[in-house]
Design an enzyme around this catalytic site. Sequence first.
Site, PDB file in Angstrom:
ATOM      1  N   TYR A  98       0.840  -1.204   0.000  1.00  0.00           N
ATOM      2  CA  TYR A  98       0.000   0.000   0.000  1.00  0.00           C
ATOM      3  C   TYR A  98       0.873   1.251   0.000  1.00  0.00           C
ATOM      4  O   TYR A  98       0.596   2.216  -0.707  1.00  0.00           O
ATOM      5  CB  TYR A  98      -0.927  -0.002   1.217  1.00  0.00           C
ATOM      6  N   ASN A 121     -12.209  -1.944  -4.750  1.00  0.00           N
ATOM      7  CA  ASN A 121     -12.013  -2.234  -6.169  1.00  0.00           C
ATOM      8  C   ASN A 121     -13.182  -3.082  -6.672  1.00  0.00           C
ATOM      9  O   ASN A 121     -13.377  -4.199  -6.207  1.00  0.00           O
ATOM     10  CB  ASN A 121     -10.688  -2.981  -6.351  1.00  0.00           C
ATOM     11  N   CYS A 129      -6.073  -6.173  -7.412  1.00  0.00           N
ATOM     12  CA  CYS A 129      -5.914  -5.793  -6.010  1.00  0.00           C
ATOM     13  C   CYS A 129      -5.295  -6.924  -5.186  1.00  0.00           C
ATOM     14  O   CYS A 129      -4.734  -6.679  -4.117  1.00  0.00           O
ATOM     15  CB  CYS A 129      -7.238  -5.327  -5.424  1.00  0.00           C
ATOM     16  N   HIS A 130      -5.349  -8.144  -5.690  1.00  0.00           N
ATOM     17  CA  HIS A 130      -4.740  -9.269  -4.979  1.00  0.00           C
ATOM     18  C   HIS A 130      -3.213  -9.162  -4.949  1.00  0.00           C
ATOM     19  O   HIS A 130      -2.572  -9.827  -4.129  1.00  0.00           O
ATOM     20  CB  HIS A 130      -5.160 -10.608  -5.607  1.00  0.00           C
ATOM     21  N   GLU A 156      -0.165 -16.928 -10.488  1.00  0.00           N
ATOM     22  CA  GLU A 156       0.660 -16.016 -11.291  1.00  0.00           C
ATOM     23  C   GLU A 156       2.149 -16.321 -11.141  1.00  0.00           C
ATOM     24  O   GLU A 156       2.871 -16.354 -12.137  1.00  0.00           O
ATOM     25  CB  GLU A 156       0.368 -14.568 -10.899  1.00  0.00           C
TER      26      GLU A 156
END
Length: 168
Positions: A98, A121, A129-130, A156
Site C-alpha cells: 500500500y 475495487n 488488487c490481490h 501467477e
Amino acid sequence: MRGDMYTVIDSPVGPVTLVGTEAGLTGLYLTDQHFPAGEVAGAERDDAPFAQVVEELDAYFAGTLTEFTVPLAPRGTPFRQQVWAALRDVPYGETTTYGELAQRLGRPTAARAVGHANGHNPISIIVPCHRVIGAAGALTGYAWGLPRKRFLLELERTRRDRGALTLL
C-alpha cells in the site's frame, strides 16, 4: 442507451458475477462476496456482451494471459480511479505494498487511503488488487478471502516462473 447488464460464470475461484454497460466492465464479483446489491439490482441478464471478458479470464486462469484488454468502466471517486489505474501497472506475478502504491501516486502518506480504495475495487482480478500485500510482506485483507488471494498470487508466480505465459 442500454442499462447495466450482468452474467454469472464459473471459475477456479468459484462463480463470478460480471456487471457492465456498453462502456465496459463495471464489476467482477464472487457470488459469495459482499458487494453493493445495486450493482446487479435492475440489471438485465445477458451473456453475449461478456464474451471477451470470459475468454480473457479463461486464458488468465490457464496461465496464457498476463494482461487484460477488456474495456473497463469502474465507478468510483477520482482518487479511487487513480488507485485502480495504479493497480493495473503492478506486473503479473509480482506484488507491491500500500505504501509503494501511495508513493507512485505522489501521496506518500496516503497508504491507508490507498488500502481503502484497494478494498473497494469493483473489478477484482482484472484490476489486480490481490497483488497488494502488507509492508512486512504478509498477505492482508482481500474481499474474496485470503485463501483466494493466495491462490491467485501462486497461480501467477507459478505460471511466470515456468515460462508458460506465451501463446503457442
